[in-house]
Every structure is written in structure tokens, then in C-alpha cells.
Enzyme design. Structure first.
Site, mmCIF file in Angstrom:
data_model
loop_
_atom_site.group_PDB
_atom_site.id
_atom_site.type_symbol
_atom_site.label_atom_id
_atom_site.label_comp_id
_atom_site.label_asym_id
_atom_site.label_seq_id
_atom_site.Cartn_x
_atom_site.Cartn_y
_atom_site.Cartn_z
ATOM 1 C CG ASP A 1 34.370 0.016 25.148
ATOM 2 O OD1 ASP A 1 33.375 0.370 24.174
ATOM 3 O OD2 ASP A 1 34.015 -0.493 26.467
HETATM 4 C C1 BGC Z 1 37.666 -4.091 27.225
HETATM 5 C C2 BGC Z 1 36.189 -3.831 27.505
HETATM 6 C C3 BGC Z 1 36.195 -2.310 27.700
HETATM 7 C C4 BGC Z 1 36.552 -1.495 27.292
HETATM 8 C C5 BGC Z 1 36.933 -0.161 27.846
HETATM 9 C C6 BGC Z 1 38.981 -3.210 27.028
HETATM 10 O O1 BGC Z 1 39.861 -2.828 27.169
HETATM 11 O O2 BGC Z 1 38.041 -5.414 26.324
HETATM 12 O O3 BGC Z 1 36.039 -4.971 27.281
HETATM 13 O O4 BGC Z 1 34.993 -2.780 27.384
HETATM 14 O O5 BGC Z 1 38.091 -1.770 27.408
HETATM 15 O O6 BGC Z 1 37.215 0.851 27.393
HETATM 16 O O1 IFM Z 2 29.683 -2.461 25.650
HETATM 17 C C1 IFM Z 2 30.750 -2.752 26.730
HETATM 18 C C2 IFM Z 2 30.717 -2.218 27.992
HETATM 19 O O2 IFM Z 2 30.130 -1.057 27.607
HETATM 20 C C3 IFM Z 2 32.033 -1.904 28.482
HETATM 21 N N1 IFM Z 2 32.207 -4.096 28.784
HETATM 22 C C4 IFM Z 2 32.804 -4.689 27.044
HETATM 23 C C5 IFM Z 2 30.952 -4.076 26.416
HETATM 24 C C6 IFM Z 2 31.215 -4.087 25.275
HETATM 25 O O3 IFM Z 2 33.061 -3.270 24.322
#
Ligand code: BGC
Ligand code: IFM
Length: 815
Positions: A487
Site C-alpha cells: 500500500d
Molecule cells: C499502512 C499500511 C496500510 C495502509 C492502508 C498504511 O499507513 O502502513 O500497512 O496497508 O496504510 O492504506
Molecule cells: O497489502 C496490504 C494490506 O492490504 C493491508 N495491510 C498492509 C499490506 C501491505 O501494505
């Protein structure tokens, strides 16, 4: 250092002191009514959706960290001494304490001044209520004049609004107290048809429903005025903070035990039967009252608890293993499977690290969660696949998340995460392998939930694949869009002027950045769709998907191979990411895992080179970090990944979700020692003895363990809701132990650590039970050489399907 121990017999983790490094939590509920409960009874409850139907209030990131929950207070009326049998919130010293977290229940036992309290919390199967069963025993040789107080703080339903909109909410709270039951009915008078109730099995000595009356001005839950004085005020909440508290007078003779049942529940009345009498403002209790009466009876509670335990016994029976490693056994047989059910239910929405407000059900997340859950309740997996597919967009793209209550795509977050659609193929493939139920492919499913847009589910899968093919970038690799699995790798966010804030390209779907990870996932998904097409008898179509997969593999080798590992991506400007050319972020774990999972480079040894690079550059004693070297400063053209300090989260943390991809890749490459080594590194049970470093629960996976660049190397964070659960379950059960559902049989293809001499397992599959014995000489690595099914040799490593109800004896010899 440990803070408890595993009771494998009872399938419980027993916490032996209340001051764990972090709240160590558990989940209540398996279907619709859920709660979180910590080892000191902290937490909250909700019906289906932690944002839209929150029953009880919880203040996140509090000090102390975990405050607010399902609290009971005991008061010795002779001395005025009062305490919490769950330690929090009074933190009074206890002579004995243990918290037993079991499968969908928690029991907290403690003792102070000769009074023992045992409190069991659970949600009965099929009900929308939770039971708190308190058993108090007087171990003194004199009578004790005891009072018991209960306490919950009601949430005014919409958790986000509840935490912000005080000008309104301080005036809307309403309750009714009738025949000893506290009904919380805020908003019931308007459009709503639901309410909460809080009931007690004993005659009440008093009650309170206004929080400030219960606590007293300027006092907290650690010393409520009502408990201190021993007198409830019978307050009725008008606005402010509706609360639920019962007072029960419970004098105990020496040796006497009393059982008191409290019920907290959710109820929806039919619209035309809301009020009694009709037109009044009084809740119609005719439907709910029999339910309350039934569950207040100790016999019903005992039966309900027994059937919950039974249900878990039967769910876990889907696969049970006996290996040389106890940590493996207890994770596969109990805790990993349990966590898979929880992630299936919660996606990434509700834990102590996810507030239940910010996120709904993730499209990619829920598809991956299916992988670890589908063997337990296939019917629910089926329903989930159809729900997810119904949020897909006509382009094949996907809303990144949807709201569990409405099952509608979430517009705040929207779409454009270009890996999302491919996961639907992976999830559906897992369902088909497990069940063989190809009728799901013919289900008519709409796009974006719009009536009239329905096509068979199969076409959703076709569109998923096409979505990638329609979006290839300058190197013919898939465009990444807003992000792929990671993400935080936001490569289409850039600024003309360095140092200026984030800007997203106008065309979020487009941009120019490309993802090698999506390319690997595409290969995996295209091959799986080919298998699905074959299963439907569409040989030609299957062949064309295999051609797509081959072509993409070729592109990966042409533009995605860096010499010793797979590159991660190309940025908006066409520069490689995850390459030796970069100063930071030279090698990333995700493409090494996903490309090999797709089979890329397995035949010519490139895969093994990539795996060796992971071992040399990314593996640590606490797990495999996400990339190296970490980004030392913020870089707008990389996005959120570089916003994290080195060693945390996506910036070189041990992002546990990705580790099982490497375990599987190693198993695919036939390297059992490597696969199992990675498995042990992050296995929470194997980390129990370093709980003071790991700090999160030793019975479930956490999303992240701080990487070696972090000052807190080895410290876990964000436990429970992570794709780590499903993927580890797949890695250990399907690839290391090798019991893998195929479209027309059960594969037995273990890739074991050399020291093992085999293992035994029971696996239910398509209605039959397979009793499996795998034998291997110690010191040897290899694959199955001989397979006997009910004593008769079978060629290859696939056990043919047996009729439902059959028990099949399988013996595999590894050479
Ligand atoms: C987090 C990720 C998460 C994302 C969701 C980020 O701030 O670090 O782990 O998947 O937000 O949008
Ligand atoms: O792949 C994502 C997931 O969808 C939500 N938690 C963090 C992951 C890695 O960014």
C-alpha cells in the site's frame, strides 16, 4: 521471558500475570455479533460492523493503553474494600490471577482476600448476545457480605460519530429499565430499529444508566463512586453518556459459590413492531424478552458454552497434524486456524490496532483470508466470494474496500490498487480446489452492486485478468496504479518541485509506474484461471491464459530481472526500483516471493538465485525484512513507504505477510530446511520465550516485527488482523507439510526439513477423511517417491478423490 503458557489440551493460552507488555487479546463471536476482549477484560462489542453498529464505547490509544471494557467490581461490604476481579480497572493487588484465552471465549480467574471469582465471556453460536458468567466462591471460614457491580459504557452506535459529534450526542442518549433489564435505545425513536440490552440473572439491589452517576464527578473507572459507597443511584440517562451497571447483593457463607449471569445483547425489532403500545416511544420487548430469559438460565449458558467448544472441535478437525515440532502442531491444529477465522470475519477492520472505523473489508485482504479459512466453513467462503465479486467494477477493477454491514464498495477509498482484481481469481481458485463446487462460477453477480449488471462469476474472473492486460506500461509490465500489495509504494505520487507535498497523477488508474509484483501475481492468477477454465471444460480458453502467463513470465525475465533478484517496479519516470542501481531499496521481498509462486524462473535456476539473494540480504534472526537498504529520508516519488523510519512497517520492517511467500517459494524449489527455518522464525509460539522482546501475543501472528534497522529490532506490532495468518497456514499445511487441495484430488507433496523423519496428519477433503502418514529417513531431503492409498500404489503424488464419508489411509515415502 514468558507471561503465560500454552494449555494445548484445553486449546487455551493461559496468561499468568495481568501486566503483559501490551494488552493480549481475544475475539468473542464467530458469525455476526463480535467483541474484543483483553486479558484484563478490556474491549468492546459490535454487531457485524464495528463502525456502524458499535454496542459499547472504547477509547483507543488511551493511557493506560487498554481502558474500558466488560468490567465487574466486587465489594466486601464489611470492610468497604472493592476490587476488579480482572485486575483492570482498579488494579488492586490479586492473590491469584489467570486469564485463559480460548477459541472464541475468555475466562478470567482471580482471588483476593479469600474470594475467588471466575468470569467466563463468550457469544453463544447463532445468538446476537454475549454472556458473562461470574462464579464467586467464598474460601474464608467466615461469611462474606459481598456486592457485585457490573459496568459497560454504551456507544451511540456509529463509532466515528460517537467519538466526535458531542454537540449532538450529549443530548440524544436514551434508556429504559424494565424488570431489571437495562435497554439502551438511543436513536431507536428515529429510523432505527435496533437496541442493546444488558441483563442480569439476579434480583437487583440497584442499577445505574448514567455514567457520571456511576463514576461520580471527576472520578474514573478505577474508583467509581457507586462501588466505593456500595450504593447504586438508580440513575436514568437523559443524554450525556448512557451506561449499564447492575448491583447485586451476594452474601456468601464459608465455602459457598454463587453463579451470576450477565447478558449484553443486540436486538432488531421488525419496523412494524417497534413500539409497545404502537405509537408510543417505548421499546416493544415481546420478542427479545424470551431470548433474555432463556440465556439468563445457568443450564442454557452451560449448554451454550459446551456447544461453542464442540463447534470449534469440529472446525479444527478439518486438519490435525502430529509433527516432530510442538510449535508447528499447536499453530496448525489450533491457533493459526483460529486466527484465520478471525481475519476472515474482521478483515483488517477491528483490533487493538485497527479502530473498526477506518477500514471495512479489504478486496485483496478478504480474498487472501479465504485461503486459510475455506476448509473450515466453505459455505461462508462461498458467500464471501460472491459478496466481494459484487463490489467489482465493470472494468474489472475493484473498490479497495467495502462496508460489512451494507456490503457496498467504499467510496472514500475508491479503487485503482491494480493488484486487487487478480486476488479474486486466487480466492475463487482456493474455493474450487477445496470444494469442487463449480456451480459458484455460474452464480449471477452484479458489478458495483448495480441491479441489471449481473454476469456469471466466471466472467468476473475473466474481467479481472483483462484488467491487468488493459493496463500495461512502457515495459509491458502491469501498471501499478495507486499501489499494489504494498500500500505504501506510491509511485505515481510525485511533485514537480522536490520537497513539495504529495500529488497524485490525475489519472489514478493510469500513471506510468509499473509493478513486477503484479506481474508475478498475474502469472499465478493466469495459470489458476487456466486451471479453472480446464475444470469447466474450456480447453482453448485455458491455453490462451497459459500463453498470457508465459508471455508475462518472459517480460519479467526481460525487464524485471536485475541479475541476482527480481526488481520491484519502475517508477513514474521509468527508473527501476529494487535494483542494484538504486542506492536504497535495492532488493524487495515481494517480487522474489510472488514471481516464484507464479513459477517464474523455477526451471532454469533463476528462482533459486533470487531466493539466495533473499537469504543473503533480507533474512534476519527475527524474520525476513521487506527491503534493504531502508529509505533513510522521505522521497515524494516513492510515497508512504519512505515516510516510515527505517525498520518499521513497509520501510524494511519484517512485514510478516510476505514471509510465507518465501517459505512457499523455498518449498517449490525443494528446499525444506530453508522453508522451515523461515517458518520457525516468525512462528509466534516459537517466539513465546522472548515475549519481552516480541511483546505481542505469542498465540497469533502480528502484521509486523521491527526490522534490523529499527532500534526495537524484534518487537512485534499490529497483532491479529493480517494476511500473515492465512498465508502461513497455506505455507505450512500445503507446502511444507504438502497437503494441498487440487482440482481433482488431494496432493501429498511435503518438502520437509532434513532432520524430520516424517509426520502424520488427518485431513478432511470433499467429505472424505484422509489419514496420512509421511515417512522420511532423517538427514534426507527429497520429494515423495512412493504413495500408497489404502495399501495400493498410486503413481505421482495425488491421492484420487474418495467418496464422501470414506476414510482413506495414505502412506507416503520420501526419498
Ligand atoms: C499502512 C499500511 C496500510 C495502509 C492502508 C498504511 O499507513 O502502513 O500497512 O496497508 O496504510 O492504506
Ligand atoms: O497489502 C496490504 C494490506 O492490504 C493491508 N495491510 C498492509 C499490506 C501491505 O501494505
Amino acid at each position: 521471558m514468558r507471561y503465560g503458557y500454552f494449555d494445548d489440551e484445553e486449546r487455551e493460552y493461559v496468561i499468568t500475570r495481568p501486566d503483559t507488555p501490551l494488552p493480549w487479546i481475544n475475539y468473542l463471536g464467530t458469525e455476526a455479533y463480535f467483541g474484543i476482549v483483553s486479558n484484563t477484560a478490556g474491549g468492546f462489542s459490535f454487531y457485524r460492523d464495528a463502525r456502524l453498529r458499535r454496542l459499547t464505547r472504547y477509547r483507543y490509544n488511551n493511557a493506560p493503553f487498554d481502558l474500558g471494557g466488560r468490567y465487574l467490581y466486587l465489594r466486601d461490604n464489611d470492610t468497604g474494600d472493592y476490587w476488579s476481579p480482572s485486575w483492570q480497572p482498579t488494579q488492586s493487588e490479586l492473590d491469584a490471577y489467570e486469564c485463559r484465552h480460548g477459541l472464541s471465549y475468555t475466562q478470567i480467574n482471580s482471588r483476593r482476600a479469600g474470594v475467588e471469582a471466575r468470569t467466563l465471556y463468550f457469544v453463544p453460536v447463532g445468538e446476537t448476545l454475549e454472556v458473562w458468567r461470574l462464579q464467586v466462591t467464598n474460601h474464608r471460614d467466615t461469611p462474606v457480605d459481598l456486592s457485585v457491580f457490573s459496568s459497560v459504557e454504551f456507544c451511540l452506535w456509529e463509532a466515528q460519530d460517537d467519538a466526535t459529534n458531542f454537540q449532538r450526542n450529549f443530548s440524544t442518549g436514551q434508556v429504559e429499565v424494565v424488570d431489571g433489564v437495562i435497554y439502551h435505545k438511543t436513536e431507536y425513536r428515529e429510523r432505527r430499529d435496533h437496541f442493546a440490552y444488558f441483563a442480569c440473572s439476579e434480583p437487583l439491589a440497584g442499577f445505574d444508566t448514567q455514567r457520571e452517576a456511576f463514576l461520580g464527578p471527576y472520578r474514573g473507572f478505577d474508583r467509581p463512586a457507586v462501588v466505593a459507597s456500595g450504593r447504586s443511584t438508580d440513575s436514568i440517562a437523559h443524554g450525556w453518556a448512557p451506561h449499564g451497571s447492575h448491583q447485586v447483593h451476594a452474601p456468601l457463607a464459608p465455602g459457598e459459590t454463587r453463579e451470576i449471569v450477565f447478558l449484553l445483547g443486540y436486538w432488531e425489532n421488525p419496523r412494524d413492531a417497534k413500539f409497545d403500545p404502537p405509537g408510543s416511544q417505548t421499546i416493544n420487548k415481546a420478542l427479545v424478552r424470551p431470548v433474555i430469559d432463556r440465556w439468563l438460565r445457568p443450564e442454557t449458558v452451560a449448554e451454550g458454552f459446551a456447544s461453542l467448544r464442540e463447534q470449534w472441535g469440529s472446525l479444527l478437525g478439518g486438519i490435525q497434524v502430529d509433527t516432530p515440532d510442538r510449535d508447528t502442531d499447536r499453530m496448525v491444529n489450533i491457533w493459526n486456524a483460529y486466527q484465520c477465522l478471525v481475519t476472515f470475519n474482521m478483515s483488517r477492520s477491528t483490533s487493538f490496532y485497527e479502530s473498526g472505523i477506518g477500514r471495512g473489508m479489504g478486496f485483496r485482504d478478504s480474498n487472501q483470508d479465504l485461503l486459510g479459512f475455506v476448509h473450515m466453513i466453505p459455505e461462508r467462503a462461498r458467500e464471501r466470494i460472491l459478496d466481494i465479486a459484487a463490489t467489482q467494477l465493470p472494468t474489472g477493477g475493484a473498490y479497495h474496500q467495502y462496508q460489512p454491514l451494507t456490503k457496498r464498495g467504499n467510496n472514500d477509498i475508491g479503487s485503482g490498487f491494480n493488484d486487487d482484481p487478480l486476488w479474486l481469481i486466487v480466492g475463487t481458485g482456493a474455493y474450487l480446489r477445496e470444494t469442487g463446487d463449480s456451480s459458484i462460477l455460474d452464480e449471477q453477480v452484479p458489478y458495483d452492486n448495480l441491479p441489471g449488471t449481473e454476469t456469471p462469476l466466471y466472467e468476473h474472473l475473466q474481467r479481472s485478468l483483462k484488467y491487468t492486460l488493459d493496463r500495461l506500461g512502457p515495459h509491458s509490465l502491469p501498471l501499478i496504479g495507486r499501489a499494489d500489495w504494498n500500500d505504501c509504494l506510491n509511485l505515481n505520487c510525485f511533485s514537480e518541485t522536490p520537497g513539495e507535498p504529495f500529488q497524485t497523477t490525475e489519472n489514478r488508474d493510469g500513471g506510468a509506474a509499473e509493478s513486477v509484483f503484479i506481474a508475478g501475481l498475474f502469472v499465478l492468477a493466469a495459470k489458476e484461471l487456466a486451471n479453472i477454465a480446464d475444470y469447466r471444460g474450456l480447453g482453448e480458453e485455458a491455453a490462451s491464459y497459459r500463453t498470457n502467463a508465459e508471455k508475462m513470465s518472459g517480460t519479467i525475465m526481460e525487464h524485471g530481472w536485475d541479475g541476482s533478484w527480481f526488481r520491484r517496479a519502475y517508477d513514474f519516470f521509468g527508473a527501476p526500483i529494487g535494483s542494484g542501481e538504486n542506492e536504497e531499496g535495492q532488493i524487495f521481498i515481494e517480487p522474489q516471493g510472488m514471481c516464484v509462486l507464479g513459477g517464474v524462473g523455477l526451471e532454469d535456476g533463476t528462482a533459486v538465485r533470487a531466493l539466495n539473494s533473499v537469504r543473503e540480504r533480507l533474512a534476519t534472526e527475527h524474520g525476513i525484512v521487506l527491503q534493504q537498504p531502508p529509505y533513510s529520508s522521505y522521497r515524494v516519488e516513492l510515497g508512504e513507504i519512505s515516510s516510515y523510519p527505517p525498520g518499521y512497517k513497509e520501510n524494511a520492517g519484517i512485514f510478516c505477510h510476505t514471509n510465507p511467500w518465501l517459505m512457499i517459494a523455498e518449498a517449490m524449489a525443494g528446499r525444506g530446511d530453508e522453508a522451515y527455518h523461515y517458518y520457525r522464525l516468525i512462528n509466534p509460539s516459537a517466539r513465546e520465550t522472548i515475549s519481552e522482546i516480541h511483546r505481542c501475543e505469542p498465540y497469533v501472528y502480528a502484521q509486523m516485527i521491527a526490522g534490523r534497522d529499527a532500534p526495537t529490532f524484534g518487537e512485534a506490532k499490529n497483532s491479529w488482523l493480517t494476511g500473515t495468518a492465512a498465508w502461513n497456514f497455506v505455507a505450512i499445511s500445503q507446502w511444507i507439510l504438502g497437503l494441498r487441495p487440487g482440482f481433482d484430488g488431494l496432493l501429498v507433496d511435503p518438502v520437509l526439513p532434513s532432520a524430520w523423519e516424517g509426520f502424520t496428519a488427518t485431513r478432511r477433503f470433499r467429505g472424505a477423511t484422509y489419514e496420512i502418514t509421511v515417512r522420511k529417513p532423517a538427514g534426507v531431503t527429497g520429494r515423495v517417491e512412493q504413495l500408497l492409498v489404502d495399501g495400493a500404489p498410486v503413481a505421482g503424488n495425488q491421492v484420487p478423490l474418495a467418496p464422501a464419508g470414506a476414510t482413506v489411509r495414505v502412506e507416503a515415502q520420501i526419498g
